[in-house]
Design an enzyme around this catalytic site. Structure first.
Site, PDB file in Angstrom:
ATOM      1  N   TYR A 164      61.054 -50.706  17.562  1.00 21.55           N
ATOM      2  CA  TYR A 164      59.604 -50.873  17.755  1.00 21.55           C
ATOM      3  C   TYR A 164      60.115 -52.693  18.134  1.00 21.55           C
ATOM      4  O   TYR A 164      59.165 -52.041  19.495  1.00 21.55           O
ATOM      5  CB  TYR A 164      58.878 -50.560  16.591  1.00 21.55           C
ATOM      6  CG  TYR A 164      57.362 -51.079  16.290  1.00 21.55           C
ATOM      7  CD1 TYR A 164      56.959 -50.228  17.087  1.00 21.55           C
ATOM      8  CD2 TYR A 164      57.222 -52.109  16.239  1.00 21.55           C
ATOM      9  CE1 TYR A 164      55.925 -50.045  17.175  1.00 21.55           C
ATOM     10  CE2 TYR A 164      55.927 -52.311  16.159  1.00 21.55           C
ATOM     11  CZ  TYR A 164      54.665 -51.336  17.139  1.00 21.55           C
ATOM     12  OH  TYR A 164      53.619 -51.570  17.223  1.00 21.55           O
ATOM     13  N   SER A 216      52.469 -56.122  21.402  1.00 21.81           N
ATOM     14  CA  SER A 216      52.145 -56.020  19.668  1.00 21.81           C
ATOM     15  C   SER A 216      53.191 -57.630  19.037  1.00 21.81           C
ATOM     16  O   SER A 216      53.146 -57.888  19.844  1.00 21.81           O
ATOM     17  CB  SER A 216      53.869 -55.105  18.852  1.00 21.81           C
ATOM     18  OG  SER A 216      53.382 -55.428  17.681  1.00 21.81           O
TER      19      SER A 216
HETATM   20  N1  LIG Z   1      47.726 -50.981  13.849  1.00 18.16           N
HETATM   21  C1  LIG Z   1      48.507 -52.411  14.211  1.00 18.16           C
HETATM   22  O1  LIG Z   1      48.958 -53.243  12.831  1.00 18.16           O
HETATM   23  C2  LIG Z   1      49.367 -52.357  15.247  1.00 18.16           C
HETATM   24  C3  LIG Z   1      49.824 -53.633  15.888  1.00 18.16           C
HETATM   25  C4  LIG Z   1      50.390 -53.341  16.612  1.00 18.16           C
HETATM   26  C5  LIG Z   1      50.284 -52.989  18.251  1.00 18.16           C
HETATM   27  N2  LIG Z   1      49.956 -51.492  17.590  1.00 18.16           N
HETATM   28  C6  LIG Z   1      50.598 -50.798  19.265  1.00 18.16           C
HETATM   29  O2  LIG Z   1      48.769 -50.856  19.503  1.00 18.16           O
HETATM   30  C7  LIG Z   1      49.138 -49.261  20.320  1.00 18.16           C
HETATM   31  C8  LIG Z   1      47.863 -47.734  18.995  1.00 18.16           C
HETATM   32  O3  LIG Z   1      48.216 -47.547  18.211  1.00 18.16           O
HETATM   33  P1  LIG Z   1      47.438 -47.435  16.674  1.00 18.16           P
HETATM   34  O4  LIG Z   1      47.434 -49.259  15.759  1.00 18.16           O
HETATM   35  O5  LIG Z   1      45.985 -47.999  17.154  1.00 18.16           O
HETATM   36  O6  LIG Z   1      47.798 -46.367  15.905  1.00 18.16           O
HETATM   37  P2  LIG Z   1      47.394 -45.178  15.814  1.00 18.16           P
HETATM   38  O7  LIG Z   1      48.165 -43.926  14.802  1.00 18.16           O
HETATM   39  O8  LIG Z   1      46.077 -45.044  15.348  1.00 18.16           O
HETATM   40  O9  LIG Z   1      46.834 -44.727  17.308  1.00 18.16           O
HETATM   41  C9  LIG Z   1      48.060 -44.079  18.549  1.00 18.16           C
HETATM   42  C10 LIG Z   1      48.127 -42.767  18.997  1.00 18.16           C
HETATM   43  O10 LIG Z   1      49.109 -42.828  20.273  1.00 18.16           O
HETATM   44  C11 LIG Z   1      49.102 -41.161  20.043  1.00 18.16           C
HETATM   45  N3  LIG Z   1      50.048 -40.445  20.495  1.00 18.16           N
HETATM   46  C12 LIG Z   1      51.605 -40.669  19.542  1.00 18.16           C
HETATM   47  N4  LIG Z   1      52.557 -40.403  20.170  1.00 18.16           N
HETATM   48  C13 LIG Z   1      51.985 -40.177  21.794  1.00 18.16           C
HETATM   49  C14 LIG Z   1      52.418 -39.860  22.663  1.00 18.16           C
HETATM   50  N5  LIG Z   1      54.004 -40.385  22.762  1.00 18.16           N
HETATM   51  N6  LIG Z   1      52.433 -39.103  24.305  1.00 18.16           N
HETATM   52  C15 LIG Z   1      50.710 -40.156  23.796  1.00 18.16           C
HETATM   53  N7  LIG Z   1      49.778 -40.342  22.680  1.00 18.16           N
HETATM   54  C16 LIG Z   1      50.805 -40.490  21.566  1.00 18.16           C
HETATM   55  C17 LIG Z   1      48.629 -40.840  18.487  1.00 18.16           C
HETATM   56  O11 LIG Z   1      48.309 -39.503  18.809  1.00 18.16           O
HETATM   57  C18 LIG Z   1      47.791 -41.820  18.265  1.00 18.16           C
HETATM   58  O12 LIG Z   1      46.713 -40.962  18.840  1.00 18.16           O
HETATM   59  C19 LIG Z   1      50.524 -48.640  19.519  1.00 18.16           C
HETATM   60  O13 LIG Z   1      51.016 -48.741  20.946  1.00 18.16           O
HETATM   61  C20 LIG Z   1      51.126 -49.558  18.197  1.00 18.16           C
HETATM   62  O14 LIG Z   1      52.846 -50.291  18.623  1.00 18.16           O
HETATM   63  C21 LIG Z   1      49.820 -51.596  16.123  1.00 18.16           C
END
Ligand SMILES: NC(=O)c1ccc[n+]([C@@H]2O[C@H](COP(=O)([O-])OP(=O)(O)OC[C@H]3O[C@@H](n4cnc5c(N)ncnc54)[C@H](O)[C@@H]3O)[C@@H](O)[C@H]2O)c1
Length: 295
Positions: free
Chosen positions: A163, A152
């Site tokens: 985080y 991130s």
């Molecule tokens: N959305 C943003 O703006 C953003 C920005 C930077 C980084 N991220 C990172 O992107 C990645 C994806 O997140 P997203 O934004 O698509 O959110 P999201 O919540 O839509 O998807 C995350 C997925 O991870 C799954 N998950 C949660 N805990 C879990 C576990 N213990 N084991 C297996 N699966 C698990 C959830 O069920 C979900 O399907 C994450 O690592 C998040 O930190 C997101």
């Protein structure tokens, strides 16, 4: 890795957001995809979603497999590797993408909720380490593979939260792995995805919070903290379409590109931090405030 067609990708956190977009993009490239997530019902819907997106575009069908996996568990990630290799013979691409936002959004300034830290580190940091432990030996044996770790922009800017800590760790170990793989020419590519705001369900991460990590009454958010959560929800909603990130990840694998950024304005803001570090200057407070709003 120039040719993805016919190869197999494993994506964690594939039932939603960016993980689902990677699955769609890999399937469109002709890859078999193992969609893995902790949420079983959402995973089944995700598999149907990928099939439908292929049909919509008139693309050839591919083999898809759903695997309910908690990435916080080394045993479950090992089982994911074993079942994926049994089914498809080999795994060429691993996306360590599952992640949770945790309660850092609402933690009081200086407040440290240990269960929150443990949960977020278990998923965001240990999940990645478990992926390396279970898939790297297989890729090294094949002399081919590519690992994409989702960090991130929060992994580049200071933040007193689980985080931030988890994402700094993912950035660090990804750079270290890239160095190892490249210096010894081991045939395994590494990319580090550092998204800015992307329109996903990350603000609803509490849906997967284990009972032992439930926030205590002491962590009840203040009006200011609630306002901040609202701000973050707004930023996410007006953030990038996850499918755009799927394209970036696909292209980075083909081009063997390490950094995958989605918001170059945030990257440009890093200059101030590096200047301060080089000058041995104290962290700039205005920078800290800006950074506490990065994701
Ligand atoms: N959305 C943003 O703006 C953003 C920005 C930077 C980084 N991220 C990172 O992107 C990645 C994806 O997140 P997203 O934004 O698509 O959110 P999201 O919540 O839509 O998807 C995350 C997925 O991870 C799954 N998950 C949660 N805990 C879990 C576990 N213990 N084991 C297996 N699966 C698990 C959830 O069920 C979900 O399907 C994450 O690592 C998040 O930190 C997101």
């Amino acid at each position: 890795m120039k040719d993805l067609k016919g190869k197999t990708a494993v994506v964690t956190g594939a039932a939603s957001g960016m993980g689902l977009s990677f699955a769609r993009r890999f399937a469109r490239a002709g890859m078999n995809v193992v969609l893995s997530d902790i949420e079983g019902p959402a995973l089944d819907i995700a598999v149907e979603d990928v099939k439908a997106s292929l049909a919509e575009r008139g693309s050839d069908p591919v083999e898809l497999m759903a695997a309910v996996t908690d990435v916080a568990s080394a045993d479950e990630v090992e089982a994911l590797a074993t079942s994926s290799i049994e089914r498809f013979g080999s795994v060429a691409v691993l996306c360590n993408n599952a992640g949770v936002g945790g309660g850092s959004l609402t933690a009081s300034p200086g407040g440290v909720h240990l269960e929150d830290w443990k949960w977020v580190m278990d998923v965001n940091f240990w999940g990645v380490v478990h992926g390396h432990a279970s898939f790297l030996p297989h890729m090294l044996e094949n002399g081919e593979g590519h690992i994409v770790n989702t960090a991130s922009m929060a992994g580049h800017f200071p933040g007193h939260s689980a985080y931030s800590a988890s994402k700094w760790a993912v950035v660090g170990i990804s750079e270290g792995l890239f160095d190892q793989m490249t210096r010894e020419d081991l045939g395994v590519g590494v990319s580090c995805l550092c998204p800015g705001w992307v329109n996903t369900k990350i603000a609803e991460s509490a849906r997967n919070r284990p009972e032992w990590a439930a926030p205590s009454a002491l962590n009840e958010p203040s009006p200011e903290q609630e306002a901040r959560v609202e701000f973050i929800r707004d930023q996410l909603q007006s953030g990038l379409d996850p499918d755009a990130v799927g394209d970036l990840v696909h292209d980075a694998i083909i081009d063997d590109q390490f950094w995958i950024f989605t918001d170059m304005t945030m990257v440009a803001a890093l200059e101030t931090r590096f200047k301060n570090v080089l000058a041995c200057a104290n962290p700039a407070m205005d920078l800290g405030a800006a950074l506490s709003q990065t994701n």
